[in-house]
Design an enzyme around this catalytic site. Sequence first.
Site, PDB file in Angstrom:
ATOM      1  CD  GLU A   1      -2.340  -1.866   1.889  1.00 41.77           C
ATOM      2  OE1 GLU A   1      -1.279  -2.475   2.173  1.00 41.77           O
ATOM      3  OE2 GLU A   1      -3.466  -2.214   2.278  1.00 41.77           O
TER       4      GLU A   1
ATOM      5  CE  LYS B   1     -10.005  -3.832 -23.669  1.00 40.77           C
ATOM      6  NZ  LYS B   1      -9.910  -3.098 -22.386  1.00 40.77           N
TER       7      LYS B   1
HETATM    8  N1  DSN Z   1     -14.504  -5.775 -22.086  1.00 41.02           N
HETATM    9  C1  DSN Z   1     -13.720  -4.838 -22.842  1.00 41.02           C
HETATM   10  C2  DSN Z   1     -13.924  -4.990 -24.297  1.00 41.02           C
HETATM   11  O1  DSN Z   1     -14.150  -6.113 -24.713  1.00 41.02           O
HETATM   12  O2  DSN Z   1     -13.865  -4.027 -25.031  1.00 41.02           O
HETATM   13  C3  DSN Z   1     -13.955  -3.436 -22.402  1.00 41.02           C
HETATM   14  O3  DSN Z   1     -13.859  -3.398 -21.045  1.00 41.02           O
END
Ligand code: DSN
Length: 411
Positions: A52, A228
Amino acid sequence: MSLKLNDPQLYDLIEKERKRQVEVLELIASENYVSDEVLEALGSVLTNKYAEGYPRKRYYAGNEVIDQVEELAIERVKEAFNLPIDWHVNVQPYSGSPANVEAYFALLQPSDTVMAMDLANGGHLTHGSKVNVTGKTYNFVHYGVSEKTGKLDYLEILKMADRVKPKMIVSGFTAYPREIDFKKFKEIADKVGAISMADISHIGGLIAAGVHPSPIPFFDVVTTTTHKTLRGPRGAIIMCKDKYATAIDKAVFPGMQGGPHENAIAGIATAMKEVKTNSFRKYAEQVVKNCRALAHALQDFGFKLVSGGTDNHLILIDLTNKNIGGKDAQKLLESAGIVLNMNMVPFDKRSPFDPSGVRLGTAAITSRGMKEKEMSKIASWMAAVITDPSVAEKVRGEIKRFTKNFPAPGL
Ligand code: DSN
């Protein structure tokens, strides 16, 4: 090997999932395959530690090494996004949703007016959806895309901003296939005196690689997930101008979170090292090339694409002319080994539980080394299955053989 020995039930489940990931065409636009190095960092002893606070200002003992890990992650984020000297980074958000909530918590008061993209037009739950804490806490007013073009209409956004006088304008998208004009967003925000926030979760990797324009350095605050197109672990980062640093840090800890997940932060550190390489830049370029090729090939098979195409890593198909809903299409394609998700399309007449569209992207398949030639093949499989569901099993077999030629990183 001890999981195999001591918890074979869980081991078998993980192996089944590994096999699934190897054997399918992973087209979910928000997914990717992390490297062995990211997996190693995630599964390391760093998961044991509570930390923390922030580097050099921790509440628990024993954080000498952890401090260095977190500082390394911060430095590498700065380099990956080419941040100016007067920008600050917080690598502790557990994921994209907390990161967005934390940014609002830092910079807004409850009931403040915020403009953001409508969920059905390609926004996110944390962009003020009524069912989300953000929609319940702040007064979100939503813009969408033009019904005619399927693209953002910046003049309409300006008119709305003039009318509602927002405290903040969010430019963030989960299902928008076109390039974002961040400069225009910033001009609009400046005209009405609003804070400019960008949620670049989907296109973070493209921005870091220089294949999509960046909102940095002119925006005030930028959030992104790290898993992503950035191809890192599940996690998120907040980048902001120095003047917001204290507010952002306080909102993350102790405002919203407790101990940061330092194994994930280590995963972010090693992912950012990868992001700075020439091979990642080439990867991001190929993601976009593949997406364009896939879009054209799908159009050749009569698929109708929202906005008429794509500039980034994702495609939104309106299936109305194919006489199948998004839910059935998702299920049918999955049975053939093609994994994507049902999605609302702008001005959808159907429900979110069975919308008119599907969303797909090329981030994961490009990580497996697929190129334009393979995109034509994928489009032809999709067309064959949607036209005649009875071929799904045959296609599944073909895809299983096909994917053997494209080893997935980390698997
Ligand atoms: N779940 C993500 C997506 O598939 O775009 C966004 O949070």
